[in-house]
Design a protein around this motif. Structure first.
Motif, mmCIF file in Angstrom:
data_model
loop_
_atom_site.group_PDB
_atom_site.id
_atom_site.type_symbol
_atom_site.label_atom_id
_atom_site.label_comp_id
_atom_site.label_asym_id
_atom_site.label_seq_id
_atom_site.Cartn_x
_atom_site.Cartn_y
_atom_site.Cartn_z
ATOM 1 N N GLN A 109 -41.947 -9.284 31.851
ATOM 2 C CA GLN A 109 -42.900 -8.584 32.720
ATOM 3 C C GLN A 109 -42.764 -9.009 34.177
ATOM 4 O O GLN A 109 -43.147 -8.272 35.083
ATOM 5 C CB GLN A 109 -44.327 -8.833 32.235
ATOM 6 N N ALA A 110 -42.228 -10.214 34.396
ATOM 7 C CA ALA A 110 -42.010 -10.706 35.758
ATOM 8 C C ALA A 110 -40.576 -10.482 36.220
ATOM 9 O O ALA A 110 -40.219 -10.831 37.347
ATOM 10 C CB ALA A 110 -42.352 -12.188 35.841
ATOM 11 N N SER A 162 -50.737 -15.385 29.246
ATOM 12 C CA SER A 162 -51.113 -14.985 30.603
ATOM 13 C C SER A 162 -50.766 -16.077 31.615
ATOM 14 O O SER A 162 -50.355 -15.780 32.745
ATOM 15 C CB SER A 162 -52.606 -14.648 30.671
ATOM 16 N N GLU A 163 -50.916 -17.336 31.222
ATOM 17 C CA GLU A 163 -50.553 -18.434 32.117
ATOM 18 C C GLU A 163 -49.046 -18.506 32.312
ATOM 19 O O GLU A 163 -48.558 -18.798 33.416
ATOM 20 C CB GLU A 163 -51.089 -19.754 31.561
ATOM 21 N N LEU A 164 -48.296 -18.237 31.256
ATOM 22 C CA LEU A 164 -46.840 -18.199 31.376
ATOM 23 C C LEU A 164 -46.414 -17.092 32.323
ATOM 24 O O LEU A 164 -45.518 -17.274 33.154
ATOM 25 C CB LEU A 164 -46.203 -18.001 30.000
ATOM 26 N N LEU A 165 -47.054 -15.948 32.214
ATOM 27 C CA LEU A 165 -46.727 -14.823 33.096
ATOM 28 C C LEU A 165 -47.015 -15.184 34.553
ATOM 29 O O LEU A 165 -46.203 -14.888 35.442
ATOM 30 C CB LEU A 165 -47.515 -13.584 32.690
ATOM 31 N N ALA A 166 -48.155 -15.832 34.808
ATOM 32 C CA ALA A 166 -48.488 -16.228 36.179
ATOM 33 C C ALA A 166 -47.446 -17.205 36.730
ATOM 34 O O ALA A 166 -47.043 -17.109 37.899
ATOM 35 C CB ALA A 166 -49.882 -16.854 36.215
ATOM 36 N N TYR A 167 -47.011 -18.136 35.885
ATOM 37 C CA TYR A 167 -45.975 -19.085 36.291
ATOM 38 C C TYR A 167 -44.679 -18.348 36.615
ATOM 39 O O TYR A 167 -44.026 -18.639 37.631
ATOM 40 C CB TYR A 167 -45.746 -20.103 35.180
ATOM 41 N N CYS A 168 -44.299 -17.393 35.789
ATOM 42 C CA CYS A 168 -43.065 -16.636 36.022
ATOM 43 C C CYS A 168 -43.120 -15.893 37.344
ATOM 44 O O CYS A 168 -42.126 -15.859 38.092
ATOM 45 C CB CYS A 168 -42.817 -15.673 34.867
ATOM 46 N N ALA A 180 -46.506 -13.066 17.231
ATOM 47 C CA ALA A 180 -46.986 -14.077 18.175
ATOM 48 C C ALA A 180 -45.822 -14.744 18.896
ATOM 49 O O ALA A 180 -45.871 -14.972 20.113
ATOM 50 C CB ALA A 180 -47.825 -15.121 17.437
ATOM 51 N N VAL A 181 -44.762 -15.049 18.149
ATOM 52 C CA VAL A 181 -43.585 -15.670 18.736
ATOM 53 C C VAL A 181 -42.892 -14.690 19.678
ATOM 54 O O VAL A 181 -42.526 -15.027 20.812
ATOM 55 C CB VAL A 181 -42.601 -16.138 17.645
ATOM 56 N N LYS A 182 -42.716 -13.473 19.224
ATOM 57 C CA LYS A 182 -42.026 -12.459 20.021
ATOM 58 C C LYS A 182 -42.768 -12.168 21.323
ATOM 59 O O LYS A 182 -42.159 -12.047 22.386
ATOM 60 C CB LYS A 182 -41.859 -11.175 19.204
ATOM 61 N N ASP A 183 -44.090 -12.058 21.246
ATOM 62 C CA ASP A 183 -44.870 -11.750 22.440
ATOM 63 C C ASP A 183 -44.771 -12.864 23.479
ATOM 64 O O ASP A 183 -44.671 -12.597 24.687
ATOM 65 C CB ASP A 183 -46.340 -11.515 22.073
#
Length: 319
Positions: free
Chosen positions: A131-132, A90-96, A121-124
């Motif tokens: 998503q961004a 979720s933090e990676l998505l926010a950064y993106c 886990a790796v793929k997700d």
């Protein structure tokens, strides 16, 4: 977006600091300008290690990513950026979502956890930037086993599943294992992504171009001399034996064999950049720095390489 578009040397970006350990944006901008104004430098690449993302705060990572993207765009070139190292999905998505406005060519995604044989886990994690709406460069370095802590290559089925995703535009192939590298290049021809090879120097690049059709690689010694980018990229892609021999004998071999092998890559390239006047010899702790007194011992090697570069490589055919 078209895939299989990258050619030649891909320029990883170093990170510079002031005496008070703040980011030296002036030195960084000067270095980026030198790179982006050099013919043959088409892509700059900010990443976890060379760009010291692991030593930067979240806001600094955003600022550095913004700077790389904006400067690359102003020169009609491409920027690949990294992400904060210790992040959840979720933090990676926010950064993106935050950096998408700067239009990076791709985001380099480095899986930050140990591997327990659970592929999802790796793929997700690697799939999160989709998503961004940001294409992904997969940073495929060895995984840390969750069972015994050893470094392991990506299992072939995991590698295939991740790299076959249509949002994967490139891979930084960092296994340093020629068999894995060959398999990855073969996958790239099927799924149409670029392979940027890291490790092994120009001698390895020469063989991978000849035997497997490699098209691009991460810069090493060329990080010091971006003005040679066009000649080096064309020389190796065209398998110009005279040029490759000149470059390896006069620059690559002495740099790695007589300097980097003695001090280590991340410590060494910063010291060499300092010697050439690009930056101060400063890192943020706990990143180590080569002591000035030790650097003095290697200055004759670095000076000889600098003098070798002053020769015009195009003249070697006329000797």
């Amino acid at each position: 977006m078209n895939k299989n578009t990258l050619k030649g040397a891909i320029f990883s970006i170093p990170m510079f600091f002031n005496e008070d350990h703040t980011v030296d944006y002036k030195a960084l901008k000067n270095y980026l300008t030198k790179c982006l104004e050099s013919p043959g430098v088409e892509v700059i690449f900010a990443m976890a290690y060379n760009t010291r993302y692991r030593q930067l705060s979240y806001s600094e990572i955003v600022e550095v990513s913004k700077l790389c993207c904006q400067m690359a765009s102003s020169h009609a070139k491409k920027a690949i950026i990294g992400h904060p190292y210790t992040v959840t999905n979720s933090e990676l998505l926010a950064y993106c979502h935050e950096v998408k406005q700067y239009n990076p060519y791709a985001i380099s995604v480095l899986y930050p956890e140990r591997y327990y044989g659970i592929k999802q886990a790796v793929k997700d994690f690697i799939d999160t930037p989709k998503q961004a709406g940001i294409p992904v460069l997969v940073h495929e370095q060895k995984l840390v086993s969750g069972f015994d802590g050893s470094l392991i290559n990506w299992p072939e089925d995991l590698l295939t599943e991740v790299l076959s995703d249509d949002n994967v535009i490139a891979v930084k192939e960092d296994s340093k294992d020629d068999q894995i590298t060959a398999k990855t290049i073969a996958l790239s021809k099927k799924y149409h992504f670029d392979v940027i090879v890291a490790g092994g120097g120009k001698r390895r690049v020469r063989e991978l171009i000849k035997n497997h059709g490699l098209s691009c690689w991460l810069n090493g010694s060329l990080m010091l001399f971006p003005e040679l980018a066009k000649q080096v990229s064309e020389g190796y892609l065209n398998q110009d034996l005279a040029f490759m021999d000149w470059y390896e004998q006069q620059i690559e071999t002495p740099y790695f064999d007589e300097f980097i092998s003695k001090v280590g890559w991340h410590v060494g390239h910063k010291a060499a950049l300092h010697y050439l006047g690009y930056c101060q010899l400063i890192e943020r702790p706990p990143m180590p720095v080569l002591a000035a007194v030790k650097l003095d011992k290697f200055k004759p090697v670095l000076e000889q390489i600098r003098l070798n570069v002053k020769r015009n490589p195009t003249q070697i055919h006329n000797q």
